[in-house]
Design a protein around this motif. Structure first.
Motif, PDB file in Angstrom:
ATOM      1  N   VAL A  43       1.259   7.039   9.059  1.00 54.01           N
ATOM      2  CA  VAL A  43       0.774   6.019   7.627  1.00 54.01           C
ATOM      3  C   VAL A  43       1.361   4.715   8.059  1.00 54.01           C
ATOM      4  O   VAL A  43       0.414   3.818   7.640  1.00 54.01           O
ATOM      5  N   VAL A  45       1.210   2.892  10.843  1.00 54.27           N
ATOM      6  CA  VAL A  45       0.435   2.675  11.718  1.00 54.27           C
ATOM      7  C   VAL A  45      -1.044   2.408  11.250  1.00 54.27           C
ATOM      8  O   VAL A  45      -1.635   1.097  11.178  1.00 54.27           O
ATOM      9  N   PHE A  46      -1.397   3.463  10.731  1.00 55.05           N
ATOM     10  CA  PHE A  46      -2.728   3.194  10.261  1.00 55.05           C
ATOM     11  C   PHE A  46      -3.145   2.937   8.971  1.00 55.05           C
ATOM     12  O   PHE A  46      -4.345   2.921   8.704  1.00 55.05           O
ATOM     13  N   TYR A  47      -2.123   2.872   7.875  1.00 56.16           N
ATOM     14  CA  TYR A  47      -2.546   2.730   6.513  1.00 56.16           C
ATOM     15  C   TYR A  47      -1.585   1.284   6.276  1.00 56.16           C
ATOM     16  O   TYR A  47      -2.293   0.362   5.543  1.00 56.16           O
ATOM     17  N   ILE A  48      -0.305   1.437   6.407  1.00 55.69           N
ATOM     18  CA  ILE A  48       0.459   0.399   5.731  1.00 55.69           C
ATOM     19  C   ILE A  48       0.228  -0.795   6.520  1.00 55.69           C
ATOM     20  O   ILE A  48      -0.028  -1.787   5.696  1.00 55.69           O
ATOM     21  N   TRP A  49       0.293  -0.883   7.734  1.00 51.62           N
ATOM     22  CA  TRP A  49      -0.089  -2.209   8.461  1.00 51.62           C
ATOM     23  C   TRP A  49      -1.314  -2.733   8.027  1.00 51.62           C
ATOM     24  O   TRP A  49      -1.564  -3.866   7.759  1.00 51.62           O
ATOM     25  N   PRO A  50      -2.469  -1.911   8.103  1.00 52.24           N
ATOM     26  CA  PRO A  50      -3.705  -2.302   7.392  1.00 52.24           C
ATOM     27  C   PRO A  50      -3.596  -3.009   6.182  1.00 52.24           C
ATOM     28  O   PRO A  50      -4.287  -4.016   5.935  1.00 52.24           O
ATOM     29  N   ILE A  51      -2.882  -2.461   5.305  1.00 48.61           N
ATOM     30  CA  ILE A  51      -2.788  -2.959   3.838  1.00 48.61           C
ATOM     31  C   ILE A  51      -2.056  -4.289   3.846  1.00 48.61           C
ATOM     32  O   ILE A  51      -2.675  -5.254   3.305  1.00 48.61           O
ATOM     33  N   LEU A  52      -1.125  -4.401   4.685  1.00 47.67           N
ATOM     34  CA  LEU A  52      -0.527  -5.614   4.980  1.00 47.67           C
ATOM     35  C   LEU A  52      -1.213  -6.839   5.447  1.00 47.67           C
ATOM     36  O   LEU A  52      -1.361  -7.777   4.995  1.00 47.67           O
TER      37      LEU A  52
ATOM     38  N   TYR B 123      -9.711  -0.373   5.143  1.00 48.39           N
ATOM     39  CA  TYR B 123      -9.025   0.060   6.372  1.00 48.39           C
ATOM     40  C   TYR B 123      -9.812  -0.403   7.625  1.00 48.39           C
ATOM     41  O   TYR B 123      -9.243   0.067   8.673  1.00 48.39           O
ATOM     42  N   SER B 126      -9.061  -2.735  10.523  1.00 51.86           N
ATOM     43  CA  SER B 126      -7.720  -2.755  11.207  1.00 51.86           C
ATOM     44  C   SER B 126      -7.476  -1.561  11.897  1.00 51.86           C
ATOM     45  O   SER B 126      -6.890  -1.433  12.996  1.00 51.86           O
TER      46      SER B 126
END
Lengths: 314, 275, 436
Positions: A43, A45-52, B123, B126
Motif C-alpha cells: 500500500v 509503495v503503490f498507493y500512499i506514495w502516489p497520493i503524496l 494513481y 505514479s
C-alpha cells in the motif's frame, strides 16, 4: 459485507468498541507487524506514495511529460474560480443521490425476498444480482443501444404511450438521468443482497412478540426493522457513496468522449481525467484529485458521525 | 395468517419481484437477442424482438478476430493471483487492525483507508513509474502488482474480525495457542463468509479492469478480455451484433461462475449473520 | 463499523499536510531534443535488438507483420514486438510512457499530437536519415511532410494518408429517383440532392446525407477551407473561427440540418454517420478514404459509388496521415531508426498498400488502393491530394478540439446562432492557444 456489519447489529457503537478493546491483549509483541507489514509495504509503495506525489504536484505547474515548477496555490485558485468544478460537483451529487435512492428500494425488495416460504426466492436473488456481476464496459454498450434516440427500445416503448423520447445520452439533463439510472441499476443488487442478509439477522422472535402486543406493521418496521438494520444500511450507504463520488467509467462508456453534453454532464473524476489526460494539465488535475480526496473524506467522516448519533439513539 | 391470505400476498410479491427482476435482466436478454440479429435488425425503428434467422456467425466472427482462449487464460491468471493475494494480505492485516494492539495502529489504518478516497486514474502515472523502476514493465508481476493490495478488502476484513466475540480468542489463548494458531484455526473459519465477499469483489474488479493492463503491458497475448473487448469496439469494420456477441463472451465466464456458485455467493453473504 | 477510529480519519487529513512539506522531489525535466545533426548510417546487418512498435489499428497488423518479415530479412537479429492499444486508450498510455521516458522504440503518431511530443523532445528528428539519403521527403505528399515538421525540423514522414470524399448508396438514389451528381458538383448541388432524398424517402427514415460531425476532419474543416476560411492561423497562435469565411463553412452544415437533409447532431452522436450509411439509412456519407474497409464489409457494398467533396468558393479537402516516429529515449535508437527507414521505403509502403486498408503515402504506391473496389472510382481520393490542406493542429490540439466538440453542435442544430457560437469558440480557443 452485510453480514459483517450486521453481526454487530444489536450492539450500539460504544460497547462494540469496548468489547474489541478487551479482546486486544497487551504485548502482542512483533506479531501485529508480521500481520500488517506485507499489506502496508504494498500500500505504501503503490498507493500512499502516489497520493503524496499527487498532493505535491497540485502545488506545481507540470510540463506535459513531467518537469514542474512550484506554483503555490495557483492551481487551487484557478480551480475554485472555474465554474466547471461546481457543475461537476453538482452532477456528481445528483448521480450519488439517485444511486442512494436505490438503498430504500433495495431494503423494500430485500424484505419481500425474505418473506418466509416464498418460492423462487433464489431465482429472484440471482436476477437482481446479475447487473453487479456484469462487465461495465460490456453492459454500457447495450445501454447505449437501449437509449438510442432513433432505434432504442426505450423510445419505442415510450412511443406506444405517445411520448416522443429524446436522444437520451446526447441531451442535457436526460444524459445525466440515463447515467444515473444505469448506476442505480448496477448497484441495486448489491445493496439488496447486503440488506437481505441484515434482515435475516433480525431474530424472528422480536416480530412475534410485537405481533402479540398488537403492534402494527408500520410500528414493527419503525421500532424493530429500522434500528436493527441500521448497520447494514450504513455500510451500504458508505460504500455506495464512495463509489458514486468516483463516477467515471460508466459516464465515459455511455457518453463517449466526443459528446457535446459532457461539460453539462461530467462528473468530478471525468473533470480530473479531462484536465490530466486530454488537456495535459497535470498540476491542475492533481489539484482536482485532491479536492475529490478531501470531499469524499469529509462526506465519509460526516456519515460516520451521523451513524454514531443514530446508533446511539436506537 | 390464513392460508388464502398468505397465498394472495405472495402473488403480489411475485408480481413485484418478477417485474423488477425482468427489468434487471432485460439488458442481458436484449444483448442476447441483438447478438443473434443482423445489423439491419438492430438498427430498425420498430425493435426486432426475435431475429428472422439466428445469426450464429456473429459468435464465429468473434473467435476469428480475437485470440479468445489465450486472452481468457490471461484474465483467469491475473484474476486468480490478485484474488488469492488480496485474501491473504487483507485477512492478515484486517485481523491485526481489529484485534491486536500496536503503536500507530489508528494512523496506519487511516493511511490504508485513505487510498479509497482517490480516484484510480490519479494513481496511473505514479504506479507506472514505480513498476518501471522495479523493472516489471511487460511482466505478469507488473500487471498484477498494485492490485494485490486492497484497502477495501482490509476494511471489510477488519469489520468482520471486529464483530467477533472476544470470548473466542480468549478461549483459544487459555488453551495456550499462539497468535498465529488462534488466527488460523479459531478465527479464520468464523469469518469465511466475509472472505467469500472479498473474493467476489476481487474477482469482479480484476476481471473487469481495463486501463492498467493496457498501459503496463505491451504484449497482445497478455491482454485480458476486458482490454480485448475495448480493442474490438474500436474497430469500425465490426458491427453491433458482433460487438454484442463479443461482450457476452467476455462476461460469460464470470456470469457462468456466478450462476454455478450462486448459492454459495449469495447464501454466504446471507448466512454469515446467523452464526 | 461503529468503532471506526476517528484518529484514522485524522490521519487521512494528515496525509495531505505531509505531502505539502514534501518539497523538492526529484524532478524529471523534459529531456532535451538530441542533436538533430547526428548523421544516420544504416546499422550493421548483424545488429541485435528487441524493439517495440506501438500502433492502434488491429486491422493493419497483418500488413505490419508482412513488413516486419521483410525487415527481418535485412536485420535478422532485430526482434520487433507489435503493441496494439485501442485508440481510445492509446494516447493515455503514450503519455504515461512519455512521462517515464519509456516510450516504445517506434510508434504511430498523428497530427493533433505531433507537436506536443516534438516540442517536448520526446521524439527523434529524421534530419540524420534525410541527410544520409535514407529517407527522401520528396517521395511523400508535401502537405504531410509539413504536418510532421516543427520549427523547420522534420520528425517523420507519413506512412499513409487519407482524404475526404462523399460515399454514395446508388440503390437509395434510384429508389428516390434522384440522379447521382457528377464529379464537379457544388455545395448547392449537394444541398438540393440531399434535401430531395430526405423528402422522398422520409417514410423509411432515410436521410440524404450523414457525416462524422464529432470532428472537423471529414466535415466542417473541409467546408471551412472550401469557403476560404481557416481553423487556426499558419503560425498556430490564433483561432480562425472569428472570420466570416469560416462562419460560411460552418453554416453549410447548419443549413443541411435545418432542411432535414441531414439528421441532427444528437442523432449523429447516437448513431454515427458511417453507421447510418452502412445500414442503408443515408444515401450519402461524407467521410474519409479510411471508410473503404467498413463500407466494403457492409451489405451496401454492392451499391457503392464515390464522389469528391463538392466545390465551394474553391476546391479543397483535408489531408491527414500517420507517421512512424522514433522515441528520443529509445535505448536501441540505431535499430529503431533502421526500422523507421524501412517502414518509409517504397518496398514497405507498396506492401502496405497491397495488403492493408490504407493509402500508402509513398508516391506511386497507391495503385492497389485505387483498384481495391472494382467499379468504384477510389482514384479520386488520390487526385484530391493536389488541392488538399493538412489537418489543422497546434501544440495542444486536444484542448481546442474539445472546445469544437462542445460548442459547435449548438450552431449546427440551430439552438444557437452560428456567429454567437463561433465568437465563443474563437475567444476560448485564443485563450487556450495563448497558454501553449
Amino acid at each position: 459485507m452485510p453480514a459483517d456489519v450486521s453481526e454487530s447489529a444489536p450492539a450500539p457503537a460504544a460497547p462494540a468498541t469496548r468489547r474489541a478493546r478487551r479482546g486486544v491483549r497487551r504485548g502482542d509483541g512483533l506479531w501485529p507487524w508480521a500481520f500488517v507489514l506485507p499489506l502496508l509495504a504494498g500500500v505504501g509503495v503503490f498507493y500512499i506514495w502516489p497520493i503524496l506525489q499527487t498532493a505535491f504536484y497540485s502545488f506545481t505547474t507540470w510540463g506535459v511529460f513531467g518537469g514542474f515548477k512550484w506554483s503555490g496555490l495557483d492551481n487551487y485558485g484557478r480551480l475554485f474560480t472555474d465554474p466547471q468544478l461546481y457543475r461537476s460537483l453538482l452532477n456528481t451529487l445528483i448521480y450519488t443521490a439517485v444511486v442512494l435512492l436505490g438503498v430504500p428500494i433495495a431494503a423494500w425488495l430485500a424484505s419481500l425476498l425474505n418473506t418466509p416460504g416464498l418460492r423462487f426466492a433464489q431465482f429472484y436473488r440471482v436476477l437482481f444480482f446479475l447487473p453487479y456481476v456484469a462487465m461495465p464496459a460490456a453492459v454500457a454498450l447495450v445501454w447505449r443501444m437501449i437509449f438510442n434516440g432513433d432505434y432504442g427500445i426505450l423510445n419505442w416503448a415510450l412511443s406506444l404511450f405517445g411520448i416522443p423520447g429524446p436522444s437520451w445520452v446526447n441531451t442535457p439533463g436526460f444524459a445525466l438521468a440515463a447515467v444515473s439510472v444505469v448506476g442505480l441499476w448496477s448497484s441495486l443488487g448489491f445493496s439488496m443482497i447486503v440488506l437481505a442478509a441484515g434482515l435475516k439477522n433480525i431474530p424472528p422472535e422480536l416480530y412475534e412478540a410485537a405481533e402479540l402486543d398488537g403492534a402494527s406493521r408500520f410500528r414493527q418496521f419503525r421500532s424493530i426493522t429500522l434500528p436493527l438494520l441500521a448497520p447494514s444500511v450504513f455500510f451500504v450507504v458508505v460504500v455506495t457513496t464512495i463509489a458514486s463520488f468516483q463516477l467515471f467509467d460508466l459516464l465515459y462508456a455511455l457518453l463517449g468522449n466526443h459528446n457535446a453534453v459532457l461539460p453539462k454532464t461530467m462528473s468530478l473524476v471525468y473533470y480530473f481525467y479531462s484536465a490530466g489526460f486530454v488537456e495535459n494539465d497535470k498540476g491542475f488535475a492533481a489539484a482536482i484529485a485532491m479536492v475529490i480526496f478531501v470531499l469524499i473524506g469529509l462526506v465519509t467522516l460526516l456519515q460516520f458521525r451521523l451513524q454514531r448519533r443514530w446508533a446511539g439513539n436506537a | 395468517m390464513p392460508r388464502a391470505r398468505r397465498r394472495q400476498s405472495h402473488a403480489l410479491i411475485h408480481l413485484v419481484l418478477g417485474v423488477g427482476g425482468l427489468i434487471m435482466a432485460f439488458p442481458f436478454l436484449w444483448q442476447i437477442v441483438m447478438s443473434l440479429s443482423t445489423n439491419a435488425e438492430v438498427q430498425s425503428v420498430t425493435p426486432t424482438f426475435w431475429p428472422e434467422h439466428l445469426q450464429w456467425q456473429n459468435y464465429a466472427a468473434v473467435f476469428q478476430r480475437l485470440p479468445f482462449l489465450s486472452q481468457l487464460w490471461t484474465s483467469v491468471l491475473i484474476t486468480v493471483i490478485r484474488t488469492l493475494a488480496q485474501i491473504v494480505l487483507c485477512t492478515l492485516a484486517g485481523y491485526a487492525f481489529a484485534r491486536m494492539r500496536f503503536r500507530g495502529r489508528a494512523v496506519l489504518l487511516g493511511l490504508v483507508l485513505s487510498i479509497l478516497l482517490v480516484p484510480s486514474q490519479a494513481y496511473l502515472i505514479s504506479q507506472y513509474q514505480i513498476v518501471q523502476n522495479l523493472g516489471w514493465l511487460n511482466t505478469l508481476a507488473g500487471i498484477v502488482a498494485p492490485g494485490l493490495f486492497s484497502a477495501y478488502g482490509t476494511f471489510l476484513m477488519r469489520t468482520a474480525f471486529l464483530n467477533l466475540p472476544a470470548e473466542l480468542e480468549e478461549a483459544a489463548r487459555i488453551d495456550g495457542s499462539g497468535p498465529l494458531r488462534t488466527f488460523w484455526s479459531v478465527l479464520l473459519p468464523v469469518v469465511r463468509p466475509s472472505i467469500s465477499v472479498l473474493a467476489i469483489s476481487a474477482v469482479l474488479w480484476s476481471w473487469n479492469e481495463l486501463l492498467w493492463p493496457l498501459v503496463v503491458s505491451t504484449r497482445a497475448t497478455q491482454m485480458p478480455l476486458s482490454a480485448a473487448l475495448a480493442t474490438l469496439a474500436g474497430d469500425v469494420t465490426v458491427n453491433y451484433p458482433v460487438l454484442m456477441a463479443a461482450s457476452l463472451l467476455a462476461m460469460a465466464p464470470i456470469l457462468i461462475l456466478f450462476i454455478l456458485l450462486q448459492r454459495r455467493v449469495i447464501d454466504g453473504l446471507a448466512s454469515s449473520g446467523l452464526k | 463499523m461503529a468503532s471506526f477510529p476517528r484518529r484514522a480519519l485524522a490521519a487521512v487529513a494528515g496525509t495531505v499536510a505531509a505531502a505539502a512539506t514534501l518539497a523538492a522531489c526529484s524532478s524529471t525535466g523534459a529531456s532535451t531534443a538530441s542533436d538533430s545533426d547526428t548523421p544516420y548510417s544504416p546499422p550493421d546487418a548483424n545488429i541485435s535488438a528487441n524493439l517495440t512498435y506501438a500502433v492502434w489499428d488491429q486491422t493493419q497488423v497483418k500488413a505490419i507483420n508482412a513488413n516486419l518479415a521483410e525487415f527481418n530479412k535485412k536485420y535478422p537479429n532485430v526482434k520487433v514486438n507489435v503493441d496494439v492499444t485501442p485508440y481510445t486508450n492509446y494516447f493515455t498510455k503514450l503519455q504515461t510512457e512519455a512521462s517515464s521516458d519509456s516510450l516504445p522504440d517506434v510508434f504511430w503518431m498523428n497530427g493533433p499530437n505531433f507537436q506536443l511530443y516534438a516540442s517536448n523532445g520526446k521524439i527523434e528528428p529524421i534530419t540524420g536519415e534525410v541527410k544520409a539519403g535514407a529517407i527522401d521527403p520528396k517521395n511523400y505528399p508535401q502537405s504531410l511532410d509539413q504536418l510532421y515538421t516543427l520549427d523547420g525540423v522534420q520528425y517523420g514522414v507519413p506512412k499513409d494518408f487519407d482524404t475526404i470524399g462523399v460515399w454514395i448508396n446508388k440503390a437509395l438514389f434510384a429508389q428516390a429517383g434522384v440522379p447521382i451528381p457528377n464529379k464537379d458538383w457544388t455545395w448547392a448541388d449537394l444541398h438540393s440532392t440531399a434535401t430531395q432524398i430526405s423528402q422522398k424517402l422520409a417514410s423509411q427514415g432515410v436521410y440524404g446525407i450523414t457525416a462524422g460531425m464529432d470532428s472537423g476532419q471529414s466535415t466542417y474543416y473541409n467546408t471551412i477551407f472550401q469557403a476560404g476560411g481557416s481553423v487556426i492561423s499558419p503560425d498556430g497562435k490564433k483561432s480562425g473561427y472569428d472570420s466570416p469565411a469560416t462562419a460560411k463553412g460552418i453554416q453549410f452544415w447548419t443549413d443541411l440540418v435545418k432542411s432535414k437533409a441531414m439528421p441532427t447532431i444528437k442523432q449523429l452522436t447516437d448513431t454515427t454517420g458511417d453507421q447510418w450509411f452502412v445500414s442503408g439509412k443515408s444515401a450519402m456519407y461524407q467521410g474519409g478514404s479510411w471508410a473503404r474497409s467498413e463500407v466494403a464489409a457492409a451489405p451496401v457494398a454492392k451499391d457503392i459509388a464515390v464522389l469528391p467533396v463538392p466545390k465551394g468558393d474553391q476546391q479543397a479537402t483535408v489531408i491527414h496521415g500517420l507517421s512512424n516516429v522514433v522515441a528520443a529515449s529509445s535505448p536501441n535508437k540505431q535499430a529503431a531508426q533502421a526500422l523507421q527507414v524501412f517502414l518509409a521505403s517504397k518496398e514497405a509502403q507498396q506492401q502496405q498498400g497491397d495488403l492493408g486498408a490504407v493509402i500508402p503515402a509513398y508516391n506511386g504506391t497507391q495503385d492497389a488502393f485505387a483498384k481495391s473496389m472494382p467499379g468504384v472510382d477510389l482514384q479520386l481520393f488520390l487526385d484530391e491530394v493536389s488541392y488538399a490542406k493538412p489537418l489543422p493542429v497546434s501544440k495542444n490540439t486536444a484542448v481546442w478540439n474539445t472546445l469544437e466538440t462542445n460548442l459547435l453542435p449548438d450552431a449546427f442544430d440551430g439552438t444557437k446562432s452560428v456567429d454567437g457560437a463561433l465568437k465563443d469558440l474563437a475567444s476560448q480557443m485564443n485563450a487556450d492557444l495563448a497558454k501553449e
